[in-house]
Design an enzyme around this catalytic site. Structure first.
Site, PDB file in Angstrom:
ATOM      1  CE1 TYR A 230      14.852  -2.963   8.989  1.00 31.21           C
ATOM      2  CE2 TYR A 230      14.610  -3.069  11.372  1.00 31.21           C
ATOM      3  CZ  TYR A 230      14.291  -3.536  10.112  1.00 31.21           C
ATOM      4  OH  TYR A 230      13.405  -4.579   9.977  1.00 31.21           O
TER       5      TYR A 230
ATOM      6  CE  LYS B  19      -3.059  -0.095  13.068  1.00 33.41           C
ATOM      7  NZ  LYS B  19      -2.996  -1.516  12.573  1.00 33.41           N
TER       8      LYS B  19
ATOM      9  NE  ARG C 100      14.269  -8.301  10.512  1.00 35.37           N
ATOM     10  CZ  ARG C 100      13.435  -9.254  10.918  1.00 35.37           C
ATOM     11  NH1 ARG C 100      13.496  -9.658  12.159  1.00 35.37           N
ATOM     12  NH2 ARG C 100      12.556  -9.792  10.094  1.00 35.37           N
TER      13      ARG C 100
ATOM     14  NE  ARG D  18      -3.969  -2.128   0.733  1.00 31.15           N
ATOM     15  CZ  ARG D  18      -4.175  -3.024  -0.243  1.00 31.15           C
ATOM     16  NH1 ARG D  18      -3.641  -2.866  -1.430  1.00 31.15           N
ATOM     17  NH2 ARG D  18      -4.939  -4.082  -0.037  1.00 31.15           N
TER      18      ARG D  18
ATOM     19  NE  ARG E 206      -2.260  -7.568  11.118  1.00 36.79           N
ATOM     20  CZ  ARG E 206      -1.192  -7.357  10.352  1.00 36.79           C
ATOM     21  NH1 ARG E 206      -0.182  -8.213  10.332  1.00 36.79           N
ATOM     22  NH2 ARG E 206      -1.107  -6.270   9.604  1.00 36.79           N
TER      23      ARG E 206
ATOM     24  CG  HIS F 187       5.402   1.184  15.786  1.00 34.52           C
ATOM     25  ND1 HIS F 187       4.026   1.187  15.764  1.00 34.52           N
ATOM     26  CD2 HIS F 187       5.772   0.381  14.763  1.00 34.52           C
ATOM     27  CE1 HIS F 187       3.589   0.430  14.764  1.00 34.52           C
ATOM     28  NE2 HIS F 187       4.636  -0.074  14.152  1.00 34.52           N
TER      29      HIS F 187
HETATM   30  N1  LIG Z   1      -2.313   1.492   8.122  1.00 30.62           N
HETATM   31  C1  LIG Z   1      -2.654   0.301   7.658  1.00 30.62           C
HETATM   32  O1  LIG Z   1      -3.518   0.147   6.804  1.00 30.62           O
HETATM   33  C2  LIG Z   1      -1.914  -0.900   8.170  1.00 30.62           C
HETATM   34  C3  LIG Z   1      -2.181  -2.154   7.616  1.00 30.62           C
HETATM   35  C4  LIG Z   1      -1.430  -3.240   8.042  1.00 30.62           C
HETATM   36  C5  LIG Z   1      -0.477  -3.083   9.023  1.00 30.62           C
HETATM   37  N2  LIG Z   1      -0.261  -1.862   9.579  1.00 30.62           N
HETATM   38  C6  LIG Z   1       0.773  -1.675  10.616  1.00 30.62           C
HETATM   39  O2  LIG Z   1       2.038  -1.831   9.968  1.00 30.62           O
HETATM   40  C7  LIG Z   1       2.944  -2.515  10.803  1.00 30.62           C
HETATM   41  C8  LIG Z   1       3.478  -3.724  10.081  1.00 30.62           C
HETATM   42  O3  LIG Z   1       2.448  -4.609   9.760  1.00 30.62           O
HETATM   43  P1  LIG Z   1       2.653  -5.706   8.597  1.00 30.62           P
HETATM   44  O4  LIG Z   1       1.493  -6.594   8.593  1.00 30.62           O
HETATM   45  O5  LIG Z   1       3.027  -5.035   7.327  1.00 30.62           O
HETATM   46  O6  LIG Z   1       3.902  -6.515   9.191  1.00 30.62           O
HETATM   47  P2  LIG Z   1       4.940  -7.486   8.484  1.00 30.62           P
HETATM   48  O7  LIG Z   1       4.588  -7.742   7.068  1.00 30.62           O
HETATM   49  O8  LIG Z   1       5.139  -8.643   9.396  1.00 30.62           O
HETATM   50  O9  LIG Z   1       6.271  -6.601   8.449  1.00 30.62           O
HETATM   51  C9  LIG Z   1       6.970  -6.198   9.556  1.00 30.62           C
HETATM   52  C10 LIG Z   1       8.428  -6.032   9.121  1.00 30.62           C
HETATM   53  O10 LIG Z   1       9.201  -5.624  10.238  1.00 30.62           O
HETATM   54  C11 LIG Z   1      10.514  -6.119  10.106  1.00 30.62           C
HETATM   55  N3  LIG Z   1      10.924  -6.675  11.405  1.00 30.62           N
HETATM   56  C12 LIG Z   1      11.879  -6.166  12.221  1.00 30.62           C
HETATM   57  N4  LIG Z   1      12.008  -6.892  13.325  1.00 30.62           N
HETATM   58  C13 LIG Z   1      11.117  -7.903  13.227  1.00 30.62           C
HETATM   59  C14 LIG Z   1      10.795  -8.982  14.059  1.00 30.62           C
HETATM   60  N5  LIG Z   1      11.388  -9.194  15.242  1.00 30.62           N
HETATM   61  N6  LIG Z   1       9.839  -9.832  13.637  1.00 30.62           N
HETATM   62  C15 LIG Z   1       9.197  -9.641  12.482  1.00 30.62           C
HETATM   63  N7  LIG Z   1       9.470  -8.614  11.639  1.00 30.62           N
HETATM   64  C16 LIG Z   1      10.432  -7.760  12.003  1.00 30.62           C
HETATM   65  C17 LIG Z   1      10.533  -7.132   8.984  1.00 30.62           C
HETATM   66  O11 LIG Z   1      11.207  -6.530   7.884  1.00 30.62           O
HETATM   67  P3  LIG Z   1      12.672  -6.934   7.400  1.00 30.62           P
HETATM   68  O12 LIG Z   1      12.731  -8.426   7.492  1.00 30.62           O
HETATM   69  O13 LIG Z   1      12.702  -6.427   6.021  1.00 30.62           O
HETATM   70  O14 LIG Z   1      13.657  -6.256   8.294  1.00 30.62           O
HETATM   71  C18 LIG Z   1       9.067  -7.319   8.620  1.00 30.62           C
HETATM   72  O15 LIG Z   1       8.883  -7.468   7.242  1.00 30.62           O
HETATM   73  C19 LIG Z   1       2.184  -2.793  12.101  1.00 30.62           C
HETATM   74  O16 LIG Z   1       2.470  -1.779  13.013  1.00 30.62           O
HETATM   75  C20 LIG Z   1       0.734  -2.722  11.697  1.00 30.62           C
HETATM   76  O17 LIG Z   1      -0.111  -2.297  12.766  1.00 30.62           O
HETATM   77  C21 LIG Z   1      -0.965  -0.775   9.155  1.00 30.62           C
END
Ligand SMILES: NC(=O)c1ccc[n+]([C@@H]2O[C@H](COP(=O)([O-])OP(=O)(O)OC[C@H]3O[C@@H](n4cnc5c(N)ncnc54)[C@H](OP(=O)(O)O)[C@@H]3O)[C@@H](O)[C@H]2O)c1
Length: 334
Positions: free
Chosen positions: A58, A97, A37, A18, A165, A79
Site C-alpha cells: 500500500y 463505510k 499486500r 462495483r 464481517r 480505514h
Molecule cells: N459501499 C458498499 O456498497 C460496500 C459493499 C461491501 C463492502 N463495503 C465496505 O468495503 C470494505 C471492504 O469490504 P469487502 O467485503 O470488499 O472486503 P474484502 O473483500 O474482504 O476486502 C478487504 C481487502 O482488504 C485487504 N486487507 C488488508 N488487511 C487485511 C486483513 N488483515 N484481513 C483481510 N483483508 C485485508 C485485502 O486486500 P489485499 O489482500 O489485496 O491487500 C482484502 O482484499 C468494508 O469497509 C465494507 O464495509 C462497502
C-alpha cells in the site's frame, strides 16, 4: 475537466465488483494503479480490470506521484490508518463505510484533512441514487404529511467465518456493515441528528460479532427510526416512511442493481389493498458511478460535497451510541 487519477488500495471485493468498474465507466476518473499486500494478486487484478500499474504494498501506491485520489475499501479497522496516510501523502480519499470503528478515532481524519488540504469522503453510495433524492424531496414538500417513523431492515446471510464481517478485530458485525444504512438514510430524510438511541444486540457466541442488531433512534420533533440489521438472516432490504397523510415505501433502498430500474410507492392509505398507491419508476443507474464522479468533481473543486467527513463522524456517533446502549441497557445520546 481532465480525469482524476485514482489508485485502489487493495483487491477488496467491493472494489473489484462495483467501484473499479464504476470509476472506469464514469466521466471524471481513470484508474492508474492498484495495490495489494501480495504483489501477485495486485498484478492479476490489474490485468483483469485493465489497470496499468500494480504494487505489492500500500505504501508504494501512496508514493506514486501520478495518483491524485485513493479509494480505500480496506477492512473497517484499517480505514482511519490508511486514509490518514493517504491524506498525508497528498491524496484525496474516498473511504468505505463505516468511516472508522468509532467517532473518536475518526477525528484523526479531520486533523489529517485540515493538515493536508485534501478531501476525504465516506462512500455511502445510496445518497447518490435518484430514488433517495426524490424521497427526500417528497418528504420535504409534505407529500405524506409530517413524517413520524422510518422503518427499515437490511439483512443478509454471511456464514463464512473468515470474512471480515465475521471478525471482531476487523470491525465486523451487522451494525457496522449494514445497520449503518438505515441510520444514514434516516438522518438524510429527517435532515437532523438523533437525540437518543437504544439497541438490542445478539452476538455470535464464538466470534463475538453482533449478528442481529435492532435499534431505535429518536429525532428532534418526534421523528423515529426503527430498524433491524443482520448478517445471519435471509437477504432482505426495505424502507417504509410513515407520515400523517400517507407513506412512502422504498422496496430496494440500498443496493439496487445498476442494470435494473427501481421504484418507490407513495400511498395515502385511503385503502388497505394498495389501490390508492402511486408508483414512481426510476431508470437503471449505477449509484457507485454517480458517487465516484461527484467525488472526482469535488476533489477538483468543481462540485460541492453535501456530506463532508463531519457527516460521517455524526453517523459514527450514532453507531457508537447504539453499541453503548446494548451494553448499558439504556437510551444513550450520540
Ligand atoms: N459501499 C458498499 O456498497 C460496500 C459493499 C461491501 C463492502 N463495503 C465496505 O468495503 C470494505 C471492504 O469490504 P469487502 O467485503 O470488499 O472486503 P474484502 O473483500 O474482504 O476486502 C478487504 C481487502 O482488504 C485487504 N486487507 C488488508 N488487511 C487485511 C486483513 N488483515 N484481513 C483481510 N483483508 C485485508 C485485502 O486486500 P489485499 O489482500 O489485496 O491487500 C482484502 O482484499 C468494508 O469497509 C465494507 O464495509 C462497502
Amino acid at each position: 475537466m481532465s480525469k482524476v487519477v485514482w489508485g485502489i488500495l487493495s483487491t477488496a471485493n467491493i472494489g473489484i465488483k462495483r467501484v473499479i468498474p464504476a470509476i472506469q465507466a464514469g466521466h471524471r476518473g481513470m484508474i492508474a494503479a492498484i495495490a495489494s499486500r501480495d504483489a501477485g494478486k495486485a498484478a492479476a487484478m490489474a490485468a483483469r480490470c485493465g489497470i496499468p500499474r500494480s504494487y505489492g504494498s500500500y505504501e508504494a501506491l501512496l508514493a506514486d506521484p501520478e495518483i491524485e485520489a485513493i479509494y480505500n475499501p480496506l477492512p473497517n479497522h484499517l480505514h482511519v490508518e490508511w486514509t490518514v496516510k493517504a491524506l498525508d501523502a497528498g491524496k484525496h480519499v474516498l473511504c468505505e463505510k463505516p468511516i472508522a470503528l468509532n467517532a473518536a478515532e475518526a477525528q484523526a481524519m479531520v486533523v489529517a484533512r485540515d493538515r493536508s488540504g485534501k478531501q476525504v469522503i465516506e462512500a455511502f453510495m445510496v445518497r447518490h441514487h435518484p430514488q433517495w433524492q426524490r424521497v427526500r424531496a417528497l418528504v420535504r414538500e409534505g407529500r405524506i404529511g409530517t413524517v413520524r417513523t422510518l422503518q427499515s431492515a437490511f439483512t443478509f446471510p454471511m456464514r463464512d467465518p473468515n470474512n471480515v464481517r465475521n471478525r471482531l478485530e476487523y470491525g465486523g458485525g451487522a451494525l457496522y456493515d449494514v445497520g449503518c444504512y438505515p441510520i444514514v438514510t434516516a438522518r438524510y430524510v429527517f435532515g437532523a441528528e438523533p437525540e437518543r438511541a437504544i439497541a438490542l444486540v445478539n452476538r455470535d457466541s464464538e466470534r463475538g460479532v453482533d449478528q442481529v442488531t435492532s435499534g431505535m433512534l429518536a429525532f428532534p420533533g418526534g421523528g423515529q427510526l426503527v430498524f433491524s440489521s443482520a448478517l445471519q438472516l435471509a437477504l432482505y432490504q426495505r424502507v417504509v416512511i410513515l407520515g400523517t397523510e400517507g407513506r412512502i415505501e422504498v422496496p430496494v433502498p440500498f443496493t439496487p442493481p445498476k442494470e435494473q430500474g427501481t421504484r418507490i410507492i407513495i400511498d395515502t392509505g385511503a385503502s388497505l389493498d394498495g389501490s390508492s398507491a402511486v408508483v414512481e419508476q426510476f431508470e437503471p443507474v449505477d449509484q457507485y458511478l454517480l458517487q465516484c464522479d461527484l467525488a472526482a468533481a469535488a476533489f477538483r473543486g468543481e462540485a460541492t460535497q453535501e456530506f463532508p467527513i463531519e457527516d460521517a463522524i455524526a453517523n459514527m456517533r450514532v453507531i457508537d451510541a447504539l453499541y453503548r446502549s446494548a451494553e448499558s441497557g439504556h437510551w444513550e445520546q450520540p
